[in-house]
Motif scaffolding. Structure first.
Motif, PDB file in Angstrom:
ATOM      1  N   ARG A 146       0.828  -1.203   0.000  1.00  0.00           N
ATOM      2  CA  ARG A 146       0.000   0.000   0.000  1.00  0.00           C
ATOM      3  C   ARG A 146       0.866   1.257   0.000  1.00  0.00           C
ATOM      4  O   ARG A 146       0.588   2.233  -0.697  1.00  0.00           O
ATOM      5  N   LEU A 147       1.935   1.220   0.782  1.00  0.00           N
ATOM      6  CA  LEU A 147       2.833   2.374   0.862  1.00  0.00           C
ATOM      7  C   LEU A 147       3.489   2.643  -0.485  1.00  0.00           C
ATOM      8  O   LEU A 147       3.594   3.789  -0.927  1.00  0.00           O
ATOM      9  N   ARG A 148       3.914   1.580  -1.150  1.00  0.00           N
ATOM     10  CA  ARG A 148       4.613   1.727  -2.432  1.00  0.00           C
ATOM     11  C   ARG A 148       3.702   2.250  -3.540  1.00  0.00           C
ATOM     12  O   ARG A 148       4.186   2.789  -4.537  1.00  0.00           O
ATOM     13  N   ALA A 149       2.401   2.106  -3.363  1.00  0.00           N
ATOM     14  CA  ALA A 149       1.466   2.639  -4.363  1.00  0.00           C
ATOM     15  C   ALA A 149       1.621   4.156  -4.476  1.00  0.00           C
ATOM     16  O   ALA A 149       1.539   4.717  -5.565  1.00  0.00           O
ATOM     17  N   GLY A 150       1.878   4.792  -3.338  1.00  0.00           N
ATOM     18  CA  GLY A 150       2.060   6.244  -3.356  1.00  0.00           C
ATOM     19  C   GLY A 150       3.504   6.687  -3.295  1.00  0.00           C
ATOM     20  O   GLY A 150       3.827   7.828  -3.614  1.00  0.00           O
ATOM     21  N   HIS A 151       4.373   5.771  -2.867  1.00  0.00           N
ATOM     22  CA  HIS A 151       5.802   6.076  -2.710  1.00  0.00           C
ATOM     23  C   HIS A 151       6.615   4.906  -3.310  1.00  0.00           C
ATOM     24  O   HIS A 151       7.135   4.068  -2.567  1.00  0.00           O
ATOM     25  N   PRO A 152       6.701   4.836  -4.629  1.00  0.00           N
ATOM     26  CA  PRO A 152       7.312   3.668  -5.282  1.00  0.00           C
ATOM     27  C   PRO A 152       8.745   3.370  -4.856  1.00  0.00           C
ATOM     28  O   PRO A 152       9.169   2.206  -4.885  1.00  0.00           O
ATOM     29  N   ALA A 153       9.486   4.385  -4.452  1.00  0.00           N
ATOM     30  CA  ALA A 153      10.887   4.163  -4.075  1.00  0.00           C
ATOM     31  C   ALA A 153      11.026   3.590  -2.666  1.00  0.00           C
ATOM     32  O   ALA A 153      12.112   3.133  -2.289  1.00  0.00           O
ATOM     33  N   ALA A 154       9.938   3.583  -1.899  1.00  0.00           N
ATOM     34  CA  ALA A 154       9.990   3.098  -0.511  1.00  0.00           C
ATOM     35  C   ALA A 154       9.801   1.578  -0.490  1.00  0.00           C
ATOM     36  O   ALA A 154       8.843   1.057   0.074  1.00  0.00           O
ATOM     37  N   ASN A 155      10.751   0.879  -1.097  1.00  0.00           N
ATOM     38  CA  ASN A 155      10.566  -0.557  -1.324  1.00  0.00           C
ATOM     39  C   ASN A 155      11.359  -1.453  -0.380  1.00  0.00           C
ATOM     40  O   ASN A 155      11.455  -2.659  -0.585  1.00  0.00           O
ATOM     41  N   MET A 156      11.926  -0.887   0.665  1.00  0.00           N
ATOM     42  CA  MET A 156      12.689  -1.679   1.627  1.00  0.00           C
ATOM     43  C   MET A 156      11.741  -2.256   2.676  1.00  0.00           C
ATOM     44  O   MET A 156      10.881  -1.551   3.208  1.00  0.00           O
ATOM     45  N   VAL A 157      11.888  -3.544   2.953  1.00  0.00           N
ATOM     46  CA  VAL A 157      11.073  -4.220   3.961  1.00  0.00           C
ATOM     47  C   VAL A 157      12.021  -4.965   4.888  1.00  0.00           C
ATOM     48  O   VAL A 157      12.610  -5.980   4.520  1.00  0.00           O
ATOM     49  N   SER A 158      12.198  -4.430   6.100  1.00  0.00           N
ATOM     50  CA  SER A 158      13.131  -5.003   7.061  1.00  0.00           C
ATOM     51  C   SER A 158      12.350  -5.828   8.074  1.00  0.00           C
ATOM     52  O   SER A 158      11.527  -5.306   8.826  1.00  0.00           O
ATOM     53  N   ALA A 159      12.607  -7.144   8.066  1.00  0.00           N
ATOM     54  CA  ALA A 159      11.871  -8.049   8.956  1.00  0.00           C
ATOM     55  C   ALA A 159      12.691  -9.307   9.162  1.00  0.00           C
ATOM     56  O   ALA A 159      13.522  -9.666   8.333  1.00  0.00           O
ATOM     57  N   GLY A 160      12.439  -9.977  10.276  1.00  0.00           N
ATOM     58  CA  GLY A 160      13.128 -11.245  10.519  1.00  0.00           C
ATOM     59  C   GLY A 160      14.437 -11.071  11.242  1.00  0.00           C
ATOM     60  O   GLY A 160      15.186 -10.129  10.988  1.00  0.00           O
ATOM     61  N   MET A 161      14.665 -11.988  12.186  1.00  0.00           N
ATOM     62  CA  MET A 161      15.902 -11.990  12.954  1.00  0.00           C
ATOM     63  C   MET A 161      16.445 -13.420  13.000  1.00  0.00           C
ATOM     64  O   MET A 161      16.053 -14.263  12.191  1.00  0.00           O
ATOM     65  N   SER A 162      17.341 -13.706  13.920  1.00  0.00           N
ATOM     66  CA  SER A 162      18.007 -15.010  13.946  1.00  0.00           C
ATOM     67  C   SER A 162      17.022 -16.174  13.952  1.00  0.00           C
ATOM     68  O   SER A 162      17.227 -17.183  13.275  1.00  0.00           O
ATOM     69  N   GLY A 163      15.930 -16.038  14.710  1.00  0.00           N
ATOM     70  CA  GLY A 163      15.021 -17.157  14.870  1.00  0.00           C
ATOM     71  C   GLY A 163      13.950 -17.288  13.812  1.00  0.00           C
ATOM     72  O   GLY A 163      13.312 -18.344  13.701  1.00  0.00           O
ATOM     73  N   ASP A 164      13.717 -16.239  13.034  1.00  0.00           N
ATOM     74  CA  ASP A 164      12.587 -16.284  12.102  1.00  0.00           C
ATOM     75  C   ASP A 164      12.908 -15.696  10.726  1.00  0.00           C
ATOM     76  O   ASP A 164      12.012 -15.286  10.005  1.00  0.00           O
ATOM     77  N   LEU A 165      14.180 -15.703  10.347  1.00  0.00           N
ATOM     78  CA  LEU A 165      14.535 -15.081   9.062  1.00  0.00           C
ATOM     79  C   LEU A 165      13.886 -15.809   7.884  1.00  0.00           C
ATOM     80  O   LEU A 165      13.559 -15.196   6.870  1.00  0.00           O
ATOM     81  N   GLU A 166      13.691 -17.141   8.017  1.00  0.00           N
ATOM     82  CA  GLU A 166      13.058 -17.893   6.919  1.00  0.00           C
ATOM     83  C   GLU A 166      11.641 -17.399   6.656  1.00  0.00           C
ATOM     84  O   GLU A 166      11.223 -17.269   5.496  1.00  0.00           O
ATOM     85  N   ASP A 167      10.894 -17.135   7.732  1.00  0.00           N
ATOM     86  CA  ASP A 167       9.530 -16.620   7.576  1.00  0.00           C
ATOM     87  C   ASP A 167       9.546 -15.266   6.892  1.00  0.00           C
ATOM     88  O   ASP A 167       8.682 -14.962   6.060  1.00  0.00           O
ATOM     89  N   ALA A 168      10.523 -14.428   7.253  1.00  0.00           N
ATOM     90  CA  ALA A 168      10.614 -13.100   6.659  1.00  0.00           C
ATOM     91  C   ALA A 168      10.937 -13.181   5.164  1.00  0.00           C
ATOM     92  O   ALA A 168      10.335 -12.478   4.344  1.00  0.00           O
TER      93      ALA A 168
END
Length: 239
Positions: free
Chosen positions: A195-217
């Motif tokens: 939804r954010l990228r619809a109005g801000h196409p360059a805002a394409n970074m998605v930071s998620a996941g850590m040591s225990g759940d990086l696969e899910d991210a």
């Protein structure tokens, strides 16, 4: 090779294998995911070793630890991410070394970051921290803005001098409907990102996941994963 360098090299190799496998399982290219090593509580000597081993993105969550470490490693080609809850009285220091602040969660912080970035003649990347455990108008237990506040805050960042809207970040919540459901949490973050990228196409970074759940991210579509313990291990802390 020193014992510590060998240890970090082995740990990095294991994390790399996990990311490669997760990308393959998700039908993604490995280069779509950037590893950020969270070096909080570990010394500058470890950051130097990580740089020797090819790491180019590091993260910190406390300015009092990060500032001297960044100074000690100023000669290295590194991108510094600030990922902790940020008080406005620490903003001037943080903007002196951070390239990206991943924990933007309120308008007052946007104003302070903008003023400091302009004063320091820097462009600072900003991620909106999304709190999936927060009700409308509230902040999350570990910082972050409620999902319905993302667009307004993103617009403030986009309009602020010295700041660049890069995308969104979340920490898998410990309470609420997404507690223990990391994949669902990260899928929800991807919806918010879309939804954010619809109005801000360059805002394409998605930071998620850590040591225990990086696969899910990675499976959900994260572009950046923040890994600390799996790389640095458990060893005596600073301070």
């Amino acid at each position: 090779m020193t014992d510590r360098k060998a240890e970090l090299a082995a740990n990095l190799a294991q994390v790399e294998e996990r990311i490669v496998s997760a990308c393959a399982a998700a039908g993604r290219k490995r280069e779509e995911v950037t590893l950020i090593v969270v070096t909080k509580t570990y010394p500058a000597s470890d950051v130097r070793i990580l740089h020797q081993l090819g790491v180019r993105h590091v993260a910190e969550n406390r300015d009092q630890d990060a500032a001297p470490k960044a100074t000690a490693c100023a000669d290295l080609s590194l991108t510094w991410h600030f990922v902790g809850q940020l008080q406005t009285n620490k903003v001037r220091s943080v903007t002196s070394y951070a390239d990206v602040v991943q924990s933007v969660d309120r308008a007052k912080l946007v104003t302070a970051l903008s003023a400091a970035a302009v004063r320091g003649e820097r462009e600072l990347g900003c991620l909106i921290q999304v709190a999936l455990d927060a009700e409308s108008g509230e902040r999350g237990e570990r910082g972050g803005v409620a999902p319905d506040g993302v667009e307004e805050l993103a617009a403030a960042v986009d309009a602020a001098p010295g700041l660049r809207l890069d995308g969104v970040m979340t920490v898998a919540p410990l309470a609420g409907e997404y507690a223990g459901r990391q994949r669902a949490a990260f899928d929800r973050l991807m919806e918010i990102s879309s939804r954010l990228r619809a109005g801000h196409p360059a805002a394409n970074m998605v930071s998620a996941g850590m040591s225990g759940d990086l696969e899910d991210a990675v499976a959900a579509g994260a572009t950046h994963v923040r890994v600390g313990t799996a790389v640095l291990g458990v060893r005596p802390r600073l301070g």
